[in-house]
Design a protein around this motif. Structure first.
Motif, PDB file in Angstrom:
ATOM      1  N   GLU A 103       1.851   7.691  31.250  1.00  0.00           N
ATOM      2  CA  GLU A 103       2.285   8.972  30.680  1.00  0.00           C
ATOM      3  C   GLU A 103       2.997   8.750  29.348  1.00  0.00           C
ATOM      4  O   GLU A 103       2.794   9.487  28.391  1.00  0.00           O
ATOM      5  CB  GLU A 103       3.206   9.681  31.665  1.00  0.00           C
ATOM      6  N   LYS A 104       3.819   7.698  29.289  1.00  0.00           N
ATOM      7  CA  LYS A 104       4.513   7.391  28.034  1.00  0.00           C
ATOM      8  C   LYS A 104       3.503   7.038  26.946  1.00  0.00           C
ATOM      9  O   LYS A 104       3.612   7.498  25.814  1.00  0.00           O
ATOM     10  CB  LYS A 104       5.505   6.248  28.222  1.00  0.00           C
ATOM     11  N   ILE A 105       2.510   6.224  27.281  1.00  0.00           N
ATOM     12  CA  ILE A 105       1.489   5.842  26.303  1.00  0.00           C
ATOM     13  C   ILE A 105       0.747   7.079  25.813  1.00  0.00           C
ATOM     14  O   ILE A 105       0.512   7.247  24.622  1.00  0.00           O
ATOM     15  CB  ILE A 105       0.503   4.822  26.910  1.00  0.00           C
ATOM     16  N   ALA A 106       0.388   7.963  26.732  1.00  0.00           N
ATOM     17  CA  ALA A 106      -0.369   9.163  26.372  1.00  0.00           C
ATOM     18  C   ALA A 106       0.454  10.094  25.484  1.00  0.00           C
ATOM     19  O   ALA A 106      -0.081  10.733  24.584  1.00  0.00           O
ATOM     20  CB  ALA A 106      -0.806   9.901  27.633  1.00  0.00           C
ATOM     21  N   ARG A 107       1.745  10.176  25.717  1.00  0.00           N
ATOM     22  CA  ARG A 107       2.588  11.099  24.965  1.00  0.00           C
ATOM     23  C   ARG A 107       3.142  10.511  23.675  1.00  0.00           C
ATOM     24  O   ARG A 107       3.650  11.252  22.840  1.00  0.00           O
ATOM     25  CB  ARG A 107       3.743  11.581  25.835  1.00  0.00           C
ATOM     26  N   THR A 108       3.073   9.202  23.516  1.00  0.00           N
ATOM     27  CA  THR A 108       3.647   8.567  22.332  1.00  0.00           C
ATOM     28  C   THR A 108       3.001   9.085  21.057  1.00  0.00           C
ATOM     29  O   THR A 108       3.676   9.281  20.058  1.00  0.00           O
ATOM     30  CB  THR A 108       3.499   7.031  22.417  1.00  0.00           C
ATOM     31  N   ARG A 149       1.420  -1.440  21.007  1.00  0.00           N
ATOM     32  CA  ARG A 149       1.612  -0.517  22.122  1.00  0.00           C
ATOM     33  C   ARG A 149       3.086  -0.203  22.272  1.00  0.00           C
ATOM     34  O   ARG A 149       3.932  -1.014  21.942  1.00  0.00           O
ATOM     35  CB  ARG A 149       1.111  -1.164  23.407  1.00  0.00           C
ATOM     36  N   PRO A 150       3.398   0.954  22.798  1.00  0.00           N
ATOM     37  CA  PRO A 150       4.812   1.275  23.004  1.00  0.00           C
ATOM     38  C   PRO A 150       5.451   0.302  23.985  1.00  0.00           C
ATOM     39  O   PRO A 150       4.796  -0.235  24.860  1.00  0.00           O
ATOM     40  CB  PRO A 150       4.780   2.690  23.568  1.00  0.00           C
ATOM     41  N   TYR A 151       6.732   0.113  23.831  1.00  0.00           N
ATOM     42  CA  TYR A 151       7.486  -0.804  24.674  1.00  0.00           C
ATOM     43  C   TYR A 151       7.566  -0.247  26.086  1.00  0.00           C
ATOM     44  O   TYR A 151       7.995   0.876  26.293  1.00  0.00           O
ATOM     45  CB  TYR A 151       8.878  -0.966  24.066  1.00  0.00           C
ATOM     46  N   LEU A 152       7.147  -1.044  27.067  1.00  0.00           N
ATOM     47  CA  LEU A 152       7.035  -0.536  28.431  1.00  0.00           C
ATOM     48  C   LEU A 152       7.793  -1.376  29.451  1.00  0.00           C
ATOM     49  O   LEU A 152       7.330  -1.573  30.560  1.00  0.00           O
ATOM     50  CB  LEU A 152       5.557  -0.466  28.837  1.00  0.00           C
ATOM     51  N   GLU A 153       8.958  -1.899  29.095  1.00  0.00           N
ATOM     52  CA  GLU A 153       9.724  -2.673  30.060  1.00  0.00           C
ATOM     53  C   GLU A 153      10.179  -1.757  31.189  1.00  0.00           C
ATOM     54  O   GLU A 153      10.749  -0.690  30.947  1.00  0.00           O
ATOM     55  CB  GLU A 153      10.927  -3.314  29.386  1.00  0.00           C
ATOM     56  N   PRO A 154       9.926  -2.160  32.425  1.00  0.00           N
ATOM     57  CA  PRO A 154      10.300  -1.289  33.545  1.00  0.00           C
ATOM     58  C   PRO A 154      11.809  -1.225  33.738  1.00  0.00           C
ATOM     59  O   PRO A 154      12.520  -2.189  33.471  1.00  0.00           O
ATOM     60  CB  PRO A 154       9.633  -1.946  34.748  1.00  0.00           C
ATOM     61  N   PRO A 155      12.302  -0.097  34.235  1.00  0.00           N
ATOM     62  CA  PRO A 155      13.730   0.023  34.510  1.00  0.00           C
ATOM     63  C   PRO A 155      14.102  -0.790  35.754  1.00  0.00           C
ATOM     64  O   PRO A 155      13.240  -1.149  36.558  1.00  0.00           O
ATOM     65  CB  PRO A 155      13.908   1.515  34.774  1.00  0.00           C
ATOM     66  N   THR A 200      12.249   9.454  23.971  1.00  0.00           N
ATOM     67  CA  THR A 200      13.497   8.712  24.087  1.00  0.00           C
ATOM     68  C   THR A 200      13.179   7.296  24.533  1.00  0.00           C
ATOM     69  O   THR A 200      12.135   7.034  25.132  1.00  0.00           O
ATOM     70  CB  THR A 200      14.444   9.388  25.099  1.00  0.00           C
ATOM     71  N   PHE A 201      14.103   6.384  24.272  1.00  0.00           N
ATOM     72  CA  PHE A 201      13.851   4.987  24.592  1.00  0.00           C
ATOM     73  C   PHE A 201      13.692   4.769  26.094  1.00  0.00           C
ATOM     74  O   PHE A 201      13.065   3.809  26.513  1.00  0.00           O
ATOM     75  CB  PHE A 201      14.978   4.102  24.045  1.00  0.00           C
ATOM     76  N   ASP A 202      14.240   5.624  26.902  1.00  0.00           N
ATOM     77  CA  ASP A 202      14.189   5.415  28.352  1.00  0.00           C
ATOM     78  C   ASP A 202      13.252   6.403  29.056  1.00  0.00           C
ATOM     79  O   ASP A 202      13.514   6.833  30.168  1.00  0.00           O
ATOM     80  CB  ASP A 202      15.591   5.470  28.942  1.00  0.00           C
ATOM     81  N   TRP A 203      12.141   6.708  28.432  1.00  0.00           N
ATOM     82  CA  TRP A 203      11.173   7.655  28.989  1.00  0.00           C
ATOM     83  C   TRP A 203      10.729   7.245  30.385  1.00  0.00           C
ATOM     84  O   TRP A 203      10.684   8.065  31.308  1.00  0.00           O
ATOM     85  CB  TRP A 203       9.959   7.771  28.069  1.00  0.00           C
TER      86      TRP A 203
END
Length: 79
Positions: free
Chosen positions: A48-53, A20-26, A59-62
């Motif tokens: 949204e990031k998962i759906a668009r990946t 899965r894409p990296y999803l660490e919260p800001p 970008t790394f900070d989506w």
């Protein structure tokens, strides 16, 4: 021996692609922020990031950018 190396390389690459894409919260300034709203917005940005990946290169900070669009003050950009 060469066939084993090729198969091992293919397995490693397949494993990396399936992650899965990296999803660490800001890190967000939480002063005056409703925790439930924050949790819902963060979850929406991560989904949204998962759906668009699959569609595009992100970008790394989506997630950070998404949270800023929702009005949060992002202190440290991540995910």
């Amino acid at each position: 021996m060469r066939l084993i190396l090729i198969l091992l390389t293919a397995l490693v690459l397949a494993g990396c692609a399936a992650r899965r894409p990296y999803l660490e919260p800001p890190v967000v300034d939480m002063a005056g922020v409703d925790q439930n709203r924050y949790n819902n917005d963060l979850s929406a940005c991560q989904q949204e990031k998962i759906a668009r990946t699959a569609d595009t290169i992100l970008t790394f900070d989506w997630v950070s950018q998404c949270m800023e669009r929702k009005g949060y003050k992002v202190l440290i950009h991540k995910g």
